[in-house]
Design an enzyme around this catalytic site. Structure first.
Site, PDB file in Angstrom:
ATOM      1  N   PRO A  10      58.922  31.616  21.751  1.00 32.66           N
ATOM      2  CA  PRO A  10      58.715  32.912  22.388  1.00 32.66           C
ATOM      3  C   PRO A  10      59.039  32.930  23.876  1.00 32.66           C
ATOM      4  CG  PRO A  10      56.615  31.885  21.855  1.00 32.66           C
ATOM      5  CD  PRO A  10      57.679  31.049  21.220  1.00 32.66           C
ATOM      6  N   ASN A  11      59.631  34.032  24.264  1.00 35.03           N
ATOM      7  CA  ASN A  11      59.970  34.364  25.641  1.00 35.03           C
ATOM      8  C   ASN A  11      61.139  33.578  26.215  1.00 35.03           C
ATOM      9  OD1 ASN A  11      57.940  36.409  25.989  1.00 35.03           O
ATOM     10  ND2 ASN A  11      56.462  34.736  25.999  1.00 35.03           N
ATOM     11  N   ARG A  18      62.642  35.853  33.559  1.00 39.70           N
ATOM     12  CA  ARG A  18      61.205  35.570  33.567  1.00 39.70           C
ATOM     13  C   ARG A  18      60.889  34.404  34.493  1.00 39.70           C
ATOM     14  NH1 ARG A  18      58.066  32.133  29.434  1.00 39.70           N
ATOM     15  NH2 ARG A  18      55.922  32.553  30.050  1.00 39.70           N
ATOM     16  N   TYR A  23      61.045  28.689  35.676  1.00 35.75           N
ATOM     17  CA  TYR A  23      61.950  28.394  34.562  1.00 35.75           C
ATOM     18  C   TYR A  23      63.421  28.353  34.954  1.00 35.75           C
ATOM     19  CZ  TYR A  23      57.730  29.361  31.919  1.00 35.75           C
ATOM     20  OH  TYR A  23      56.457  29.329  31.431  1.00 35.75           O
ATOM     21  N   ASN A  74      61.716  23.622  21.709  1.00 40.27           N
ATOM     22  CA  ASN A  74      60.922  24.156  22.807  1.00 40.27           C
ATOM     23  C   ASN A  74      60.116  25.290  22.187  1.00 40.27           C
ATOM     24  OD1 ASN A  74      59.789  25.421  24.990  1.00 40.27           O
ATOM     25  ND2 ASN A  74      61.602  25.268  26.283  1.00 40.27           N
ATOM     26  N   ALA A  77      54.893  28.828  24.326  1.00 38.78           N
ATOM     27  CA  ALA A  77      53.430  28.855  24.300  1.00 38.78           C
ATOM     28  C   ALA A  77      52.859  28.352  22.979  1.00 38.78           C
ATOM     29  CB  ALA A  77      52.925  30.263  24.593  1.00 38.78           C
ATOM     30  N   GLU A  98      60.374  17.261  21.436  1.00 39.80           N
ATOM     31  CA  GLU A  98      59.770  18.409  22.100  1.00 39.80           C
ATOM     32  C   GLU A  98      60.292  18.468  23.532  1.00 39.80           C
ATOM     33  OE1 GLU A  98      55.314  19.768  23.609  1.00 39.80           O
ATOM     34  OE2 GLU A  98      55.499  18.150  22.141  1.00 39.80           O
ATOM     35  N   HIS A 100      60.491  20.895  27.297  1.00 37.30           N
ATOM     36  CA  HIS A 100      59.980  22.004  28.109  1.00 37.30           C
ATOM     37  C   HIS A 100      60.739  22.030  29.425  1.00 37.30           C
ATOM     38  CE1 HIS A 100      56.649  22.656  25.393  1.00 37.30           C
ATOM     39  NE2 HIS A 100      56.511  21.337  25.353  1.00 37.30           N
ATOM     40  N   ARG A 107      50.828  22.309  35.325  1.00 35.72           N
ATOM     41  CA  ARG A 107      50.604  23.758  35.358  1.00 35.72           C
ATOM     42  C   ARG A 107      49.159  24.073  34.980  1.00 35.72           C
ATOM     43  NH1 ARG A 107      55.103  27.031  32.576  1.00 35.72           N
ATOM     44  NH2 ARG A 107      53.971  28.665  33.684  1.00 35.72           N
TER      45      ARG A 107
END
Length: 147
Positions: A10-11, A18, A23, A74, A77, A98, A100, A107
């Site tokens: 998502p996103n 964003r 990012y 990735n 969330a 995985e 990111h 964070r």
């Protein structure tokens, strides 16, 4: 030829727009183009998928069984709470890395834990779009050791 699927959650379709301070300014297409070039250089087949919907991501992971030699994921969330995605990775037994863009461990506290990490062969975080490049390299080297 090894077959790799890059799955984005998502996103991530909003990359470049964003929170560019976190990012980066590259779009998802820009990142895909870079990874496609890298895959061509090292001689692997690569496909890309993005969805904002958990069930669609799970369906894509399931479809990878028998279709792909490895997955770069990735999960966005979903990384922090989707036991369903974790279970899908476990079910298909396709080696998964995985990735990111941001350093999730530096964070907000809720981002520090990945529920999917235990089902992956490794996690790469915090290197922006280079996280994908490193993920591809690590995955291909892992697959090379398997053969």
């Amino acid at each position: 030829m090894k077959r790799i699927i890059v799955i984005n959650g998502p996103n991530l379709n909003m990359l470049g727009v964003r929170e560019p301070g976190i990012y980066g300014t590259l779009s998802l297409k820009d990142i895909e183009d870079k990874i496609r070039r890298q895959a061509d250089e090292i001689g692997v087949s690569i496909a890309f998928y993005q969805s904002n919907h958990e069930g669609d991501i799970i369906d894509r992971i399931h479809a990878a069984m028998g279709e792909a030699d490895g997955i770069i994921l990735n999960a966005g969330a979903f990384t922090h709470y989707s036991y369903a995605i974790r279970d899908a990775i476990n079910a298909v037994k396709v080696p998964t890395v995985e990735v990111h863009l941001s350093n999730i461990h530096a964070r907000e506290a809720f981002r520090h834990h990945s529920v999917i990490a235990a089902e992956t062969i490794g996690q790469i975080a915090g290197f922006g779009e280079v996280s994908y490049e490193l993920g591809l390299l690590a995955l291909v080297r892992h697959l090379d050791k398997q053969t």
